[in-house]
Design a protein around this motif. Structure first.
Motif, PDB file in Angstrom:
ATOM      1  N   ASN A  24       3.370  15.037 -13.000  1.00 44.43           N
ATOM      2  CA  ASN A  24       2.431  15.541 -13.990  1.00 44.43           C
ATOM      3  C   ASN A  24       1.053  15.106 -13.489  1.00 44.43           C
ATOM      4  N   PHE A  25       0.315  16.043 -12.924  1.00 46.47           N
ATOM      5  CA  PHE A  25      -0.937  15.701 -12.254  1.00 46.47           C
ATOM      6  C   PHE A  25      -1.952  15.065 -13.191  1.00 46.47           C
ATOM      7  N   GLU A  26      -1.942  15.449 -14.457  1.00 49.58           N
ATOM      8  CA  GLU A  26      -2.866  14.844 -15.417  1.00 49.58           C
ATOM      9  C   GLU A  26      -2.550  13.360 -15.590  1.00 49.58           C
ATOM     10  N   ASP A  27      -1.257  13.041 -15.743  1.00 53.33           N
ATOM     11  CA  ASP A  27      -0.856  11.640 -15.875  1.00 53.33           C
ATOM     12  C   ASP A  27      -1.095  10.871 -14.568  1.00 53.33           C
ATOM     13  N   TRP A  28      -0.803  11.503 -13.440  1.00 55.93           N
ATOM     14  CA  TRP A  28      -0.981  10.865 -12.137  1.00 55.93           C
ATOM     15  C   TRP A  28      -2.447  10.484 -11.919  1.00 55.93           C
ATOM     16  N   GLU A  29      -3.345  11.376 -12.247  1.00 50.81           N
ATOM     17  CA  GLU A  29      -4.779  11.133 -12.045  1.00 50.81           C
ATOM     18  C   GLU A  29      -5.308  10.026 -12.955  1.00 50.81           C
ATOM     19  N   LYS A  30      -4.662   9.829 -14.099  1.00 47.43           N
ATOM     20  CA  LYS A  30      -5.102   8.774 -15.027  1.00 47.43           C
ATOM     21  C   LYS A  30      -4.736   7.386 -14.521  1.00 47.43           C
ATOM     22  N   LYS A  31      -3.749   7.321 -13.637  1.00 48.40           N
ATOM     23  CA  LYS A  31      -3.317   6.028 -13.114  1.00 48.40           C
ATOM     24  C   LYS A  31      -4.272   5.580 -12.015  1.00 48.40           C
ATOM     25  N   ASN A  32      -4.473   4.252 -11.915  1.00 51.96           N
ATOM     26  CA  ASN A  32      -5.272   3.763 -10.799  1.00 51.96           C
ATOM     27  C   ASN A  32      -4.371   3.668  -9.564  1.00 51.96           C
ATOM     28  N   ALA A  33      -4.967   3.378  -8.415  1.00 46.07           N
ATOM     29  CA  ALA A  33      -4.227   3.369  -7.149  1.00 46.07           C
ATOM     30  C   ALA A  33      -3.082   2.364  -7.161  1.00 46.07           C
ATOM     31  N   LEU A  34      -3.280   1.219  -7.812  1.00 46.98           N
ATOM     32  CA  LEU A  34      -2.212   0.219  -7.852  1.00 46.98           C
ATOM     33  C   LEU A  34      -1.022   0.700  -8.679  1.00 46.98           C
ATOM     34  N   GLU A  35      -1.293   1.371  -9.788  1.00 41.76           N
ATOM     35  CA  GLU A  35      -0.206   1.911 -10.612  1.00 41.76           C
ATOM     36  C   GLU A  35       0.537   3.013  -9.861  1.00 41.76           C
ATOM     37  N   GLN A  36      -0.222   3.869  -9.167  1.00 43.05           N
ATOM     38  CA  GLN A  36       0.405   4.913  -8.367  1.00 43.05           C
ATOM     39  C   GLN A  36       1.268   4.299  -7.267  1.00 43.05           C
ATOM     40  N   ALA A  37       0.731   3.272  -6.605  1.00 46.72           N
ATOM     41  CA  ALA A  37       1.469   2.605  -5.532  1.00 46.72           C
ATOM     42  C   ALA A  37       2.746   1.975  -6.066  1.00 46.72           C
ATOM     43  N   GLU A  38       2.667   1.360  -7.230  1.00 48.68           N
ATOM     44  CA  GLU A  38       3.863   0.747  -7.810  1.00 48.68           C
ATOM     45  C   GLU A  38       4.919   1.801  -8.113  1.00 48.68           C
ATOM     46  N   GLU A  39       4.493   2.944  -8.614  1.00 46.91           N
ATOM     47  CA  GLU A  39       5.447   4.022  -8.895  1.00 46.91           C
ATOM     48  C   GLU A  39       6.111   4.506  -7.602  1.00 46.91           C
ATOM     49  N   VAL A  40       5.321   4.655  -6.558  1.00 48.10           N
ATOM     50  CA  VAL A  40       5.871   5.092  -5.274  1.00 48.10           C
ATOM     51  C   VAL A  40       6.788   4.012  -4.698  1.00 48.10           C
ATOM     52  N   GLN A  41       6.355   2.776  -4.736  1.00 42.73           N
ATOM     53  CA  GLN A  41       7.179   1.695  -4.196  1.00 42.73           C
ATOM     54  C   GLN A  41       8.486   1.545  -4.964  1.00 42.73           C
ATOM     55  N   THR A  42       8.440   1.736  -6.271  1.00 40.56           N
ATOM     56  CA  THR A  42       9.663   1.697  -7.082  1.00 40.56           C
ATOM     57  C   THR A  42      10.598   2.816  -6.639  1.00 40.56           C
ATOM     58  N   GLY A  43      10.035   4.001  -6.439  1.00 38.88           N
ATOM     59  CA  GLY A  43      10.842   5.135  -5.980  1.00 38.88           C
ATOM     60  C   GLY A  43      11.449   4.895  -4.611  1.00 38.88           C
ATOM     61  N   LEU A  44      10.662   4.327  -3.705  1.00 41.07           N
ATOM     62  CA  LEU A  44      11.188   4.022  -2.369  1.00 41.07           C
ATOM     63  C   LEU A  44      12.314   2.991  -2.450  1.00 41.07           C
ATOM     64  N   TRP A  45      12.138   2.002  -3.319  1.00 42.95           N
ATOM     65  CA  TRP A  45      13.162   0.981  -3.502  1.00 42.95           C
ATOM     66  C   TRP A  45      14.447   1.606  -4.053  1.00 42.95           C
ATOM     67  N   LEU A  46      14.304   2.496  -5.043  1.00 42.24           N
ATOM     68  CA  LEU A  46      15.477   3.173  -5.598  1.00 42.24           C
ATOM     69  C   LEU A  46      16.202   3.986  -4.529  1.00 42.24           C
ATOM     70  N   LEU A  47      15.429   4.671  -3.699  1.00 47.20           N
ATOM     71  CA  LEU A  47      16.045   5.454  -2.630  1.00 47.20           C
ATOM     72  C   LEU A  47      16.764   4.551  -1.629  1.00 47.20           C
ATOM     73  N   GLN A  48      16.170   3.401  -1.320  1.00 50.67           N
ATOM     74  CA  GLN A  48      16.831   2.452  -0.419  1.00 50.67           C
ATOM     75  C   GLN A  48      18.152   1.974  -1.015  1.00 50.67           C
ATOM     76  N   GLN A  49      18.145   1.668  -2.312  1.00 57.63           N
ATOM     77  CA  GLN A  49      19.367   1.217  -2.979  1.00 57.63           C
ATOM     78  C   GLN A  49      20.422   2.322  -2.962  1.00 57.63           C
ATOM     79  N   ALA A  50      20.002   3.551  -3.243  1.00 57.98           N
ATOM     80  CA  ALA A  50      20.938   4.678  -3.273  1.00 57.98           C
ATOM     81  C   ALA A  50      21.518   4.935  -1.884  1.00 57.98           C
ATOM     82  N   LEU A  51      20.675   4.896  -0.864  1.00 57.86           N
ATOM     83  CA  LEU A  51      21.169   5.102   0.498  1.00 57.86           C
ATOM     84  C   LEU A  51      22.108   3.967   0.915  1.00 57.86           C
TER      85      LEU A  51
END
Length: 182
Positions: A69-96
């Motif tokens: 959701n680009f509106e929600d994404w733009e409201k987040k600061n870079a650290l919040e965006q990074a945490e969301e991406v890092q969480t996703g990468l971690w989940l993918l690592q666990q799944a793999l």
């Protein structure tokens, strides 16, 4: 086409092998590095689709949501965006990690191993951009923005889409890369 891949991997290896360098590794802002990882993720997805035996998930796994959701994404600061991406990468690592041992198809297993290594490399790219080291949660079920998949094909599709979506957005707008732009 081979030179950018080798250069990107050399930069990542240098960061791992020379942590005591006097000056920090320059930020890896070239999106061709991410494009390389996306292409390899697509290759794994294609290999999965052609796999007929010894290539399934034995249980459902949690993965990050890939819709943005680009509106929600733009409201987040870079650290919040990074945490969301890092969480996703971690989940993918666990799944793999849970998927890998059930794979008996050698060719697909090589793709899965490569995909797992690429996730580690993407985290190294994020560190080069001065994003904080990610600390995984104690309980993955408490994470927001996740859903479950029950097939290996779905898992690899999520992986590709996550790289093409949220990871690309984060890298395109990373503050460390914006400083070079005049």
């Amino acid at each position: 086409m081979e030179f950018p891949r080798l250069f990107a991997l050399l930069l990542i290896v240098l960061e791992w092998t020379c942590p005591g360098l006097l000056s920090p590794l320059r930020p890896i802002c070239d999106l061709r590095v991410l494009n390389h990882f996306i292409q390899e993720a697509r290759d794994a997805e294609v290999a999965m689709r052609s796999c007929r035996e010894g290539c399934g998930l034995t249980q459902t796994v949690s993965v990050p949501q890939t819709t943005v959701n680009f509106e929600d994404w733009e409201k987040k600061n870079a650290l919040e965006q990074a945490e969301e991406v890092q969480t996703g990468l971690w989940l993918l690592q666990q799944a793999l990690g849970s998927f890998g041992p059930s794979v008996t198809n050698t060719a697909l297993n090589n793709h899965i191993d490569n995909t797992a290594r690429n996730l580690v490399s993407i985290n190294a790219v994020l560190r080069s951009l001065n994003f904080q080291e990610y600390t995984p949660p104690a309980n993955a079920s408490s994470l927001d923005g996740t859903w479950t998949v029950s097939s290996a094909t779905e898992l690899l599709q999520v992986h590709v889409n996550f790289l093409r979506g949220k990871v690309r957005l984060l890298l395109m707008d990373a503050p460390a890369c914006q400083q070079d732009v005049s």
